[in-house]
Design a protein around this motif. Sequence first.
Motif, PDB file in Angstrom:
ATOM      1  N   UNK A 196       1.139   8.286 -12.338  1.00 22.45           N
ATOM      2  CA  UNK A 196       0.134   7.242 -12.138  1.00 22.45           C
ATOM      3  C   UNK A 196       0.749   5.853 -12.291  1.00 22.45           C
ATOM      4  N   UNK A 197       2.053   5.773 -12.143  1.00 21.02           N
ATOM      5  CA  UNK A 197       2.736   4.487 -12.288  1.00 21.02           C
ATOM      6  C   UNK A 197       3.502   4.121 -11.025  1.00 21.02           C
ATOM      7  N   UNK A 198       3.086   4.657  -9.882  1.00 25.27           N
ATOM      8  CA  UNK A 198       3.761   4.319  -8.627  1.00 25.27           C
ATOM      9  C   UNK A 198       3.480   2.857  -8.266  1.00 25.27           C
ATOM     10  N   UNK A 199       4.341   2.248  -7.462  1.00 20.51           N
ATOM     11  CA  UNK A 199       4.190   0.816  -7.160  1.00 20.51           C
ATOM     12  C   UNK A 199       2.865   0.450  -6.516  1.00 20.51           C
ATOM     13  N   UNK A 200       2.264   1.369  -5.760  1.00 17.74           N
ATOM     14  CA  UNK A 200       1.036   1.035  -5.030  1.00 17.74           C
ATOM     15  C   UNK A 200      -0.236   1.291  -5.831  1.00 17.74           C
ATOM     16  N   UNK A 248       0.818  -1.206   0.000  1.00 19.42           N
ATOM     17  CA  UNK A 248       0.000   0.000   0.000  1.00 19.42           C
ATOM     18  C   UNK A 248       0.850   1.254   0.000  1.00 19.42           C
ATOM     19  N   UNK A 249       0.194   2.377  -0.147  1.00 21.76           N
ATOM     20  CA  UNK A 249       0.904   3.649  -0.250  1.00 21.76           C
ATOM     21  C   UNK A 249       1.594   3.987   1.059  1.00 21.76           C
ATOM     22  N   UNK A 250       2.825   4.512   0.931  1.00 19.79           N
ATOM     23  CA  UNK A 250       3.633   4.763   2.128  1.00 19.79           C
ATOM     24  C   UNK A 250       3.391   6.135   2.741  1.00 19.79           C
ATOM     25  N   UNK A 251       2.475   6.909   2.164  1.00 15.94           N
ATOM     26  CA  UNK A 251       2.127   8.193   2.762  1.00 15.94           C
ATOM     27  C   UNK A 251       2.826   9.388   2.167  1.00 15.94           C
ATOM     28  N   UNK A 252       3.790   9.187   1.280  1.00 13.34           N
ATOM     29  CA  UNK A 252       4.501  10.309   0.671  1.00 13.34           C
ATOM     30  C   UNK A 252       3.853  10.668  -0.661  1.00 13.34           C
ATOM     31  N   UNK A 253       3.380  11.901  -0.777  1.00 15.71           N
ATOM     32  CA  UNK A 253       2.738  12.331  -2.008  1.00 15.71           C
ATOM     33  C   UNK A 253       1.299  11.856  -2.107  1.00 15.71           C
ATOM     34  N   UNK A 254       0.716  12.078  -3.282  1.00 20.75           N
ATOM     35  CA  UNK A 254      -0.694  11.752  -3.494  1.00 20.75           C
ATOM     36  C   UNK A 254      -0.893  10.255  -3.683  1.00 20.75           C
ATOM     37  N   UNK A 300      10.319  -3.483 -17.512  1.00 24.11           N
ATOM     38  CA  UNK A 300       8.997  -3.233 -18.095  1.00 24.11           C
ATOM     39  C   UNK A 300       7.881  -3.227 -17.044  1.00 24.11           C
ATOM     40  N   UNK A 301       8.207  -2.775 -15.843  1.00 25.84           N
ATOM     41  CA  UNK A 301       7.177  -2.732 -14.803  1.00 25.84           C
ATOM     42  C   UNK A 301       6.168  -1.617 -15.052  1.00 25.84           C
ATOM     43  N   UNK A 302       6.586  -0.538 -15.704  1.00 29.47           N
ATOM     44  CA  UNK A 302       5.676   0.544 -16.062  1.00 29.47           C
ATOM     45  C   UNK A 302       6.016   1.031 -17.462  1.00 29.47           C
ATOM     46  N   UNK A 319       7.770  -6.967  -5.872  1.00 33.68           N
ATOM     47  CA  UNK A 319       8.823  -7.210  -6.862  1.00 33.68           C
ATOM     48  C   UNK A 319       9.136  -5.974  -7.691  1.00 33.68           C
ATOM     49  N   UNK A 320       8.435  -4.877  -7.452  1.00 37.66           N
ATOM     50  CA  UNK A 320       8.531  -3.704  -8.322  1.00 37.66           C
ATOM     51  C   UNK A 320       9.968  -3.244  -8.535  1.00 37.66           C
ATOM     52  N   UNK A 321      10.727  -3.141  -7.456  1.00 39.49           N
ATOM     53  CA  UNK A 321      12.096  -2.631  -7.573  1.00 39.49           C
ATOM     54  C   UNK A 321      13.141  -3.719  -7.355  1.00 39.49           C
ATOM     55  N   UNK A 322      12.749  -4.982  -7.561  1.00 37.13           N
ATOM     56  CA  UNK A 322      13.706  -6.074  -7.404  1.00 37.13           C
ATOM     57  C   UNK A 322      14.749  -6.020  -8.515  1.00 37.13           C
ATOM     58  N   UNK A 323      15.993  -6.329  -8.216  1.00 34.02           N
ATOM     59  CA  UNK A 323      17.035  -6.338  -9.257  1.00 34.02           C
ATOM     60  C   UNK A 323      16.664  -7.271 -10.404  1.00 34.02           C
ATOM     61  N   UNK A 324      16.815  -6.778 -11.616  1.00 32.05           N
ATOM     62  CA  UNK A 324      16.541  -7.584 -12.797  1.00 32.05           C
ATOM     63  C   UNK A 324      15.161  -7.410 -13.384  1.00 32.05           C
TER      64      UNK A 324
END
Length: 402
Positions: free
Chosen positions: A376-380, A191-197, A325-327, A317-322
């Motif tokens: 609009x492409x944040x991990x959450x 879920x969203x970590x509270x930083x930004x919208x 094309x996540x966004x 897995x969004x920022x996992x090494x390797x």
Amino acid sequence: MAQRYGEIRARSLVLAAPLSAEDQCIQSMSDASPTKWHLAHTSWFFEAMVLGPLAPGYVPFDERFSYLFNSYYEALGPRHPRPQRGLLTRPTLVQVLAYRAHVDTGVQDFMATCDEMAWRRALPLLTLGLHHEQQHQELILTDILHALSCNPTLPAYQCAAASSHKPALRVAPVTAPLHWVTGRTGTAAIGHDGSGFAFDNETPRHRVLLSPYRMADRLVTCGEYLQFIEDGGYRRPELWLSDGWAAVQANGWSCPLYWLAPHDARAPAGDWQVFGLSGVGALDTSAPVSQVSFYEAAAFAEWAGARLPTEFEWETAFDAPGMTQMTGYAWQWTRSSYGPYPGFHPLAGAAGEYNGKFMVGQMVLRGGSSATPLGHTRPSYRNFFPPGARWQFSGIRLARDA
């Protein structure tokens, strides 16, 4: 805020600029809306949520527009039926553009003159309204693409040389081998970590338990999906969920929505082609496949000896090494039904209808496509559509149990 408001509102007009008044009035199906309606509805949102309640002395452009351009907000009154939006030849496009200008003047005047108490109330609604407008910017493109695909001449939204919009799919010159990346296991914060919208459906942040899994480091390509087709994927019920197989039979699906089979009469050619925002072009087998439903994504995964990831696996897995094309390529179907997070509470007032009441009967997509606005492409970020929806830029990423 005033500068950001002006930039985002102007972007909607840029996206509509290649379209004629006739283009902007058509509605190709009940799930889509005319471009003209998008331009008016996003203006109505600011009028109904900000100017009407908070700007003393504001005079609506036309009282009747509240009925015409309310989308689904029961708290804000009755509305014109969604399947009939394409019948609204009037107000004209010129009148809708004048409506936008009227609302823009009202919002800019309000921001310049309101007191501190009104500003504190308005700022969250203005911010929500701008993110809402950006969501409709993507819908302008997906909806007009569907409408143009219904034209036997398959006209382009805008030729590639003149387009200010990114191509429908960014492609690599050579398909990279698929690798499996081991995901995190145990408990993870989601879920969203509270930083930004963030939209309310991204909250509250909470912990989930993840079993061992692996996720593909890239999206499924058109070439790989073509192998599925050639192996009889659309003729093998054992690969499909029951509702998916029923959709295949009822709708005659045999390939992704905008693919053209060899010798298709609309654009005869010896090989597969695809229709996109720039018109008809050769199918690039290295491009991520797009415009597939959840049912098709799940069937492909079954055929490939894999499955779709859960939205929690995808987010961790969004920022996992390797991972690539996540966004920026295609929204990615997950195996997660769209529902509230533990402890979810919708926003107060009419804005509470924005997300919460749709949390049933839909599947979550993650990532973001080439048509998705920045931010609009944040991990959450949780997109959601019914499992049979095919007209979005939606693709496939595979996962497996480890």
